[in-house]
Design a protein around this motif. Structure first.
Motif, mmCIF file in Angstrom:
data_model
loop_
_atom_site.group_PDB
_atom_site.id
_atom_site.type_symbol
_atom_site.label_atom_id
_atom_site.label_comp_id
_atom_site.label_asym_id
_atom_site.label_seq_id
_atom_site.Cartn_x
_atom_site.Cartn_y
_atom_site.Cartn_z
ATOM 1 N N ARG A 396 -12.395 10.726 39.794
ATOM 2 C CA ARG A 396 -10.981 10.875 40.156
ATOM 3 C C ARG A 396 -10.485 9.475 40.497
ATOM 4 N N ARG A 397 -9.403 9.073 39.857
ATOM 5 C CA ARG A 397 -8.860 7.722 40.068
ATOM 6 C C ARG A 397 -7.552 7.844 40.841
ATOM 7 N N ASN A 398 -7.526 7.231 42.034
ATOM 8 C CA ASN A 398 -6.386 7.319 42.945
ATOM 9 C C ASN A 398 -5.678 5.967 43.028
ATOM 10 N N PHE A 399 -4.385 5.949 42.795
ATOM 11 C CA PHE A 399 -3.603 4.713 42.859
ATOM 12 C C PHE A 399 -2.857 4.684 44.192
ATOM 13 N N ILE A 400 -3.438 3.968 45.147
ATOM 14 C CA ILE A 400 -2.941 4.061 46.528
ATOM 15 C C ILE A 400 -2.014 2.922 46.903
ATOM 16 N N SER A 401 -1.731 1.995 45.979
ATOM 17 C CA SER A 401 -0.788 0.922 46.275
ATOM 18 C C SER A 401 0.406 1.014 45.328
ATOM 19 N N LEU A 402 1.510 0.400 45.722
ATOM 20 C CA LEU A 402 2.725 0.285 44.903
ATOM 21 C C LEU A 402 3.344 1.644 44.569
ATOM 22 N N ASP A 403 3.133 2.657 45.416
ATOM 23 C CA ASP A 403 3.763 3.980 45.236
ATOM 24 C C ASP A 403 3.483 4.571 43.850
ATOM 25 N N GLN A 404 2.230 4.532 43.424
ATOM 26 C CA GLN A 404 1.857 5.017 42.097
ATOM 27 C C GLN A 404 1.014 6.292 42.152
ATOM 28 N N GLU A 405 1.044 6.985 43.293
ATOM 29 C CA GLU A 405 0.166 8.143 43.490
ATOM 30 C C GLU A 405 0.373 9.236 42.456
ATOM 31 N N ALA A 406 1.557 9.357 41.906
ATOM 32 C CA ALA A 406 1.824 10.408 40.920
ATOM 33 C C ALA A 406 0.965 10.249 39.671
ATOM 34 N N TYR A 407 0.413 9.045 39.468
ATOM 35 C CA TYR A 407 -0.374 8.783 38.268
ATOM 36 C C TYR A 407 -1.885 8.934 38.492
ATOM 37 N N ASP A 408 -2.283 9.488 39.628
ATOM 38 C CA ASP A 408 -3.701 9.773 39.848
ATOM 39 C C ASP A 408 -4.212 10.675 38.726
#
Length: 698
Positions: A396-408
């Motif tokens: 599972r790849r979580n994008f926790i910077s730059l408000d990109q969480e929707a693209y996890d």
């Protein structure tokens, strides 16, 4: 960035990520190797719990038709037998669940059934678990007790008899090959000695992977001798498949020899006896084994004959723990036959568990050879000169910077692990490239990449990526299908060609699929006659388990960074619009501390989640230096909730560490970290926290 490249080789014939039934009601029991507890007079049930080897350490719980726990055993002993006297008020039919929990939190489960109070024998094996699966409307054996209590499953004498007949028909070629066609899997009598029906159990691997609340994917694979490059005999189907075709025909001569499991147990006992000795009696650095008890576990009593993926016995090589004074009292157990190598000596691969003096557990595998002198099994290794490994890998790849969480997003596939070995005298990488042919015939190439500790996959360009994870399918965590595919917004990684593999094709893949690795060197090697720059050396590897489908992955719980640590990380990342957007840029002497300010927990592990056993940090070297990828890792106990990842340079030109480590250099950038876990079947998992900017096109 590549994900976990740790050499896990976790073992076991059967891994079910299923929860057992808890609680007790007048618990009373007597188990093979265990004590007896006084209980009200009631029905006594008994049998053998085994996967070939005895299912040692498992506790058997009996649940009746009301969903009430009516009996429980002591831990199963070394002969696998158990006997439980049920509560007098118990109401048939019964579901029996044998659970054993490993130190890392993974649960191994076997299930069986008793249809009526007149039936008092129930073996508990992978075959009875398949019977339970076919009786379950969801196909999930772990849910059968609850489904029975809810009135959704029928466990009558007639239904059980019909299901036994169906399962016997599915397994018919294997039953014929092992001369066990007349054996009743539920009520037949056998011993865990590797003969008769126990030999059949040694020869089969059955996995159950829930894909939803109503369906389960099932794979039956045969553990046998197969030639390098040949794919194993197996059968995959869904629990909602009404009529299942039988296994393909099986050559009896390719199956494990009778009595081998007893020899495996004998070998593990001998290795345990070696490790019971003080380290200064066992061996002396750098590579001399002293004790007769330790010499005896190696082929021809000669540790110098052992070689495995280039590693030889020594204080800094294979079996380094022999030289470690803290590794006294290590216990080796749960040995299971995996497959036979197609070589002149018919070496066998055996999975096992180690339990350290501190209670920590790990799984790995041996290659053993049968002595022509006394018939015992001893260590020989795979005899390969170079490092290599393949394993099913899920992320599972979580994008926790730059408000990109929707693209996890989720990804599933395989990791191809080849260490970036250096030539003597710091003359650069040993490998020019490694060409890998997959079980389906696809060809992939791995090459060295900067200061990375492993070879990266080559993607179109050609460009060496920072990963060796072959992503076969990816889906957004929120299920959104209107966004561009993750490959189009996250181009830093390696994805297979469009389109992704389907869920069905992933589910039909084989465990123990054969992968061909061709090693091309940067310099001729005097140890080989060929020109190594143009003619490769070939090694073969098998994936112990197939990669999960995305639906299966969604049911698997993963440990997570704590919200407090995520908040701290976000506060330290570079803003949008700069070169290092979303990343953390280190100052000189920054530690790789995975905990919150003040020493709070860095991650949490919830119920049903696999605890991490390795933490890895990914990044880039300073702008003024080589600007190459780096990876640094630390192993942690399953009970740990924080860690420090030390910076470790990979070569003399690696400048990402401050004064050579263990802290980080000025300008080094952290672009991600992950929590890595593994299950008993050998699958590896990473909850990855990415710190970089995606290529999101409005």
């Amino acid at each position: 960035m590549r994900n976990d490249h740790r050499r896990y080789a976790l073992t076991g014939l059967l891994m079910l990520a299923l929860a057992g039934c808890g609680g007790s009601s007048g618990v009373n029991s007597g188990a093979g190797g265990g004590g007896t507890v006084t209980a009200p007079v009631g029905l006594t049930v008994s049998g053998v719990a085994a996967t070939g080897a005895a299912f040692t350490g498992a506790v058997i719980t009996v649940v009746d038709s009301r969903g009430v726990t009516v009996g429980q055993s002591q831990p199963v002993g070394t002969n696998g037998s158990y006997s439980i006297t049920l509560d007098a008020a118990a109401v048939a039919p019964f579901v029996l669940v044998a659970n054993r929990t490993d130190a890392n939190g993974a649960v191994q489960t076997l299930v069986s059934v008793i249809p009526s109070a007149s039936a008092t024998t129930a073996n508990i094996t992978p075959i009875t678990t398949l019977i339970a699966s076919r009786l379950s409307p969801s196909g999930d054996p772990g849910k059968l007790a609850g489904e029975l209590a809810a009135g959704n499953a029928v466990i009558s004498a007639q239904a059980v008899a019909a299901t036994v007949t169906e399962v016997q028909a599915i397994l018919a070629p294997l039953l014929t090959a092992t001369s066990t066609t007349g054996f009743n899997p539920l009520t037949g009598t056998f011993s865990t000695d590797g003969t008769g029906y126990d030999r059949l159990l040694d020869s089969v691997n059955i996995t159950f992977l829930p894909a939803s609340s109503t369906t389960t994917n099932i794979e039956i694979s045969v553990k046998q001798e197969v030639a390098d490059g040949q794919q194993p005999t197996s059968l995959s189907f869904s629990s909602n498949t009404t009529t299942v075709a039988p296994l393909p025909a099986i050559d009896p001569t390719t199956l494990i020899a009778e009595g081998t499991s007893a020899k495996i147990t004998q070998f593990l006992q001998a290795l345990t006896a070696c490790y019971a000795l003080p380290a200064n009696q066992r061996a002396t650095a750098p590579s001399t084994v002293l004790a007769a008890a330790c010499l005896d576990v190696f082929h021809n009593n000669d540790p110098a004959l052992f070689r495995n993926n280039g590693g030889t016995v020594g204080s800094s090589g294979a079996f380094a723990s022999l030289f470690n004074p803290n590794a006294v009292g290590v216990v080796f157990s749960q040995g299971n036959y995996e497959f036979t190598r197609d070589n002149a000596d018919k070496d066998i691969v055996v999975g096992y568990k180690t339990t350290g003096p501190d209670g920590s557990e790990s799984y790995d595998s041996f290659v053993l050879r049968t002595s022509t002198v006394d018939g015992k099994l001893r260590l020989i290794g795979n005899q390969y000169r170079f490092p290599g490994r393949v394993a099913a890998y899920q992320q599972r790849r979580n994008f926790i910077s730059l408000d990109q969480e929707a693209y996890d997003y989720f990804s599933t596939g395989y990791v191809l692990d080849v260490a970036n070995r250096q030539r003597p005298g710091n003359q650069g990488p040993l490998f020019n490239r490694v060409v890998v042919t997959t079980p389906t015939g696809s060809v992939l190439t791995l090459q060295p990449s900067g200061n990375s500790s492993f070879l990266g996959l080559v993607k179109p360009g050609p460009v060496v990526s920072g990963t060796s994870f072959v992503r076969l399918r990816s889906e957004y965590v929120d299920g959104n299908t209107s966004r561009p595919h993750p490959r189009n917004v996250d181009p830093t990684l390696f994805f297979v060609a469009d389109p992704d593999r389907t869920e069905a094709s992933l589910a039909s893949a084989k465990s123990q699929g054969s992968w061909r690795f061709e090693y091309y060197l940067n310099v001729d090697d005097p140890a080989t006659p060929q020109d190594d720059t143009t003619v490769p050396e070939v090694q073969y590897y098998k994936n112990r388990a197939r990669a999960l489908t995305i639906a299966e992955l969604r049911t698997q719980g993963l440990a997570q960074l704590t919200p407090a640590l995520i908040a701290e990380i976000r506060s330290g990342t570079e803003p949008a619009g700069v070169q290092d957007a979303g990343q953390i840029v280190f100052v000189a002497g920054d530690p790789g501390d995975i905990s919150t300010e003040g020493g709070g927990n860095g991650w949490s592990v919830g119920t049903g989640q696999l605890p991490p056993t390795q933490i890895t940090m990914f990044g880039r070297s300073p702008r003024t230096g080589s600007n190459a990828n780096f990876t640094d890792s630390v192993e942690v106990r399953s009970t740990a909730r924080q860690a420090v990842v030390a910076c470790s340079p990979q070569s003399v030109t690696d400048d990402h560490c401050f004064n050579g480590g263990p802290t980080f250099a000025e300008g080094s950038r952290l672009s991600g970290l992950h929590l890595s876990a593994r299950d008993v079947a050998g699958r590896e998992y990473a909850n990855f926290y990415a710190l970089y900017q995606l290529n999101i096109v409005p």
